[in-house]
Enzyme design. Structure first.
Site, PDB file in Angstrom:
ATOM      1  N   ASP A 234      46.636  74.904   5.908  1.00 34.48           N
ATOM      2  CA  ASP A 234      47.189  76.145   5.381  1.00 34.48           C
ATOM      3  C   ASP A 234      47.661  75.948   3.939  1.00 34.48           C
ATOM      4  O   ASP A 234      48.361  74.973   3.642  1.00 34.48           O
ATOM      5  CB  ASP A 234      48.382  76.516   6.280  1.00 34.48           C
ATOM      6  CG  ASP A 234      48.957  77.874   5.993  1.00 34.48           C
ATOM      7  OD1 ASP A 234      48.269  78.866   6.237  1.00 34.48           O
ATOM      8  OD2 ASP A 234      50.117  77.944   5.521  1.00 34.48           O
ATOM      9  N   GLU A 307      39.708  57.285  10.693  1.00 36.48           N
ATOM     10  CA  GLU A 307      40.014  56.187  11.615  1.00 36.48           C
ATOM     11  C   GLU A 307      39.678  56.563  13.050  1.00 36.48           C
ATOM     12  O   GLU A 307      39.611  55.713  13.920  1.00 36.48           O
ATOM     13  CB  GLU A 307      41.516  55.877  11.583  1.00 36.48           C
ATOM     14  CG  GLU A 307      41.977  55.144  10.370  1.00 36.48           C
ATOM     15  CD  GLU A 307      43.502  55.071  10.387  1.00 36.48           C
ATOM     16  OE1 GLU A 307      44.112  55.076  11.478  1.00 36.48           O
ATOM     17  OE2 GLU A 307      44.078  55.058   9.290  1.00 36.48           O
TER      18      GLU A 307
HETATM   19  C1  GLC Z   1      48.286  81.264   5.005  1.00 35.52           C
HETATM   20  C2  GLC Z   1      48.107  81.924   6.349  1.00 35.52           C
HETATM   21  C3  GLC Z   1      48.955  83.145   6.394  1.00 35.52           C
HETATM   22  C4  GLC Z   1      50.394  82.764   6.213  1.00 35.52           C
HETATM   23  C5  GLC Z   1      50.584  81.968   4.920  1.00 35.52           C
HETATM   24  C6  GLC Z   1      51.923  81.315   4.873  1.00 35.52           C
HETATM   25  O1  GLC Z   1      47.799  82.025   3.967  1.00 35.52           O
HETATM   26  O2  GLC Z   1      46.754  82.183   6.576  1.00 35.52           O
HETATM   27  O3  GLC Z   1      48.790  83.870   7.578  1.00 35.52           O
HETATM   28  O4  GLC Z   1      51.198  83.910   6.155  1.00 35.52           O
HETATM   29  O5  GLC Z   1      49.636  80.940   4.824  1.00 35.52           O
HETATM   30  O6  GLC Z   1      51.993  80.244   5.761  1.00 35.52           O
END
Ligand code: GLC
Length: 602
Positions: A234, A307
């Site tokens: 993310d 790994e």
């Molecule tokens: C990313 C996710 C989103 C979230 C953001 C903050 O963009 O896809 O849904 O709100 O990160 O974590």
């Protein structure tokens, strides 16, 4: 490189027809992820097995057969960890435990077991940029004070002004408002602030701190040992911030040199988009994003995943531009894939799509990484609706009940054409839950149901992403269309979705579900995922402003984005079409507007 075209192409389109190879087919078998179709599951909205109105891991397990039958290769599970649920699970409190609302760690193990049993890989979300403010680390930081080593795990700074009463800089939260909030706890002089590029309940971690790095490696090992096949990372471009946390100004130029991105930022700024909510199609430019040192993190992670046996992967979510910047995340010693938002943001427009496709493939070929293709996810308006809206509405950050919605049949037709185009491209593709059922964005959600933090942080003006997160309809004649036995699920399903339920579409020729299924089957059989990409030149009768055509191996793909039917020469063999093709009086192929066809050149 120009190639002489195969017989059927010149026979059909005249002697001037030539192909220009942009990307060669893989010479032999490739690791699974280079061509996989990955199905994104937003667990809260997928299927509710325990009847509490919220989807859960047992619900996921119960429907894995649906996904195996559909023909995808892998699932990507959005966060299911113990969370404050302020940002749909992206505010993690415990990275090593399943949120009780979604199940238990045994339920997770059962998902992995069953998925592998039916031949599906499992990718899970990893959220490294921030934690929940209820994470034990942040709680310990509050208890110990802003100058403590515990606070050093986060980005905490004294404010500006005589007593620090102003935030340290002018950065904005992606969900609206300032990216800084006063550090809680006892008053200090000067006042201290913590950074949150997203919600106030999502403090940013300090990735310059070795303890943060060590913790995430330990988290990854925890899940790798439980058998996950990879991580979707993310906000992969956010972890490291520029030294000194400088303000971003309209003329701010990235220290790593990125004139194109700086120009994009300037334009966005001029259009007043810097405060726009997350779903705006802008790329992230500024001192908070895409810093050189972030690549060190992924180099280290790559050595960790390697790994482990099997082909485990890292997939980056990085809203960076142009594709050359994205390519840096997937160099051979970093991540395996990164999402390609150029394609998603291009809209339904042949020249823009052509540029996005070629630009992506060329940039990624330069680092020998596969392209990825995506049209919908949990953060954007579902492509069925989005591709039929004017651009300003398509990226408005959520739709409301006053929105003039596209005509459903026409929008579905266009969405299916876009999907068939996407699934014919070489590389990996991502499908978001429900698009195989032809779900539109739901603009009808009542205000009191909205949970996206954008809604609150925009002062209740931008509704946010919940319209793409409405639960799935499984069974037309069951309560909540089979999503849940609860009286009211966490988001209500629109009554009009009855005919979209999975059980109304399975085995029904021409349904959206069966169209996806046939496309996935053919894609595998024709080896399109590891295939080639060739541009076409000199084809008579294909106007480039409204028609997108390319060849992958021996499949000719033609998408008609215009308003008139397209007449293809006679004698071509259609393998698949996104909607019914009318019969022509001779045996010519008529491709109606908003339709994609796959044609056999073998
Ligand atoms: C990313 C996710 C989103 C979230 C953001 C903050 O963009 O896809 O849904 O709100 O990160 O974590």
């Amino acid at each position: 490189m120009s190639l002489s075209p195969s017989g059927p192409l010149t026979d059909a389109f005249g002697p001037n027809a030539t192909m220009e190879l942009v990307h060669p087919a893989a010479p032999g078998p490739m690791p699974w992820w280079r061509s996989a179709v990955v199905y994104e599951i937003y667990p809260r909205s997928f299927a509710d097995a325990d009847g509490d109105g919220v989807g859960d891991l047992t619900g996921v397990r119960a429907h894995l057969d649906h996904l195996a039958h559909l023909g995808v290769d892998a699932i990507w599970l959005n966060p299911f960890y113990v969370s404050g649920w302020v940002d749909g699970g992206f505010d993690v409190i415990d990275h090593r435990a399943v949120d009780p609302r979604l199940g238990t760690i045994a339920d997770f193990d059962a998902v992995i077991y069953k998925a592998h049993d039916v031949g599906l890989k499992v990718i899970i979300d990893l959220v490294p940029n921030h934690t929940s403010d209820r994470h034990p680390w942040f709680q310990a930081a509050i208890a110990a004070g802003p100058d403590s080593p515990q606070a050093g795990l986060y980005v905490v700074r004294p404010g500006r002004g005589a007593h620090g009463e102003l935030p340290p800089n002018q950065w904005k939260s992606k969900f609206g408002g300032s990216a800084w909030t006063r550090f809680p706890g006892n008053a200090t002089d000067p006042v201290h602030w913590y950074l949150h590029l997203f919600d106030v309940h999502q403090p940013d971690l300090n990735w310059q701190n070795p303890l943060v790095r060590a913790e995430y490696i330990s988290i990854m090992r925890f899940w790798l040992e439980r058998g996950v096949d990879g991580f979707r990372v993310d906000n992969a471009h956010a972890l490291i911030k520029a030294d000194g946390l400088p303000n971003e100004a309209p003329d701010w130029v990235s220290p790593v040199g990125n004139p194109a991105a700086a120009e994009a930022a300037e334009h966005a700024m001029r259009r007043g988009e810097r405060d726009a909510p997350l779903s705006a199609p802008r790329r992230d430019v500024g001192p908070q994003w895409d810093q050189e040192l972030v690549h060190e993190v992924y180099r280290e992670w790559r050595t960790v995943i390697e790994e482990y046996p099997g082909e485990r992967i890292l997939v980056g979510e990085a809203w960076v531009s142009p594709p050359e910047r994205l390519a840096r995340y997937v160099r051979s010693d970093e991540m395996n894939q990164a999402f390609n938002f150029e394609f998603l943001a291009a809209g339904w427009n042949a020249p823009d799509l052509r540029t996005a496709i070629a630009g992506t493939v060329e940039a990624l070929d330069a680092v020998d990484a596969p392209a990825t293709w995506v049209l919908s996810n949990h953060d954007v308006i579902r492509h069925l609706t989005r591709l039929s809206l004017p651009p300003d509405q398509a990226w408005a950050g959520g739709l409301d009940p006053n929105q003039r919605m596209p005509e459903p049949a026409a929008a579905l037709r266009r969405a299916r054409a876009a999907t068939l185009l996407m699934l014919a491209l070489p590389g990996a593709a991502y499908v978001y839950q429900g698009e195989e059922l032809g779900l539109p964005e739901d603009a009808s959600l009542p205000e009191n149901a909205l949970e996206d933090p954008t809604w609150r942080r925009s002062g209740f003006t931008v509704r946010g992403r919940d319209g793409a997160r409405v639960p799935l309809p499984w069974v037309a004649d069951a309560p909540n269309f089979g999503f849940s036995t609860a009286r009211v699920p966490w988001l209500p399903l629109p009554p009009g979705w009855r005919d979209l339920a999975a059980d109304r579409q399975r085995s029904v020729p021409g349904s959206t579900y069966e169209t996806y299924r046939a496309a996935l089957w053919l894609r595998r059989r024709l080896e399109l995922g590891t295939g080639s990409l060739a541009r076409l030149h000199g084809l008579s009768g294909l106007p480039s402003e409204s028609v997108l055509a390319f060849v992958n191996r021996t499949t000719l793909v033609v998408a008609n984005l215009g308003t008139d039917p397209l007449r293809l020469p006679s004698g071509l063999m259609v393998l698949h079409a996104s909607s019914d093709l009318p019969l022509a009086d001779d045996d010519a192929v008529l491709v109606p507007p908003d339709t994609t066809v796959w044609i056999d050149l073998a």
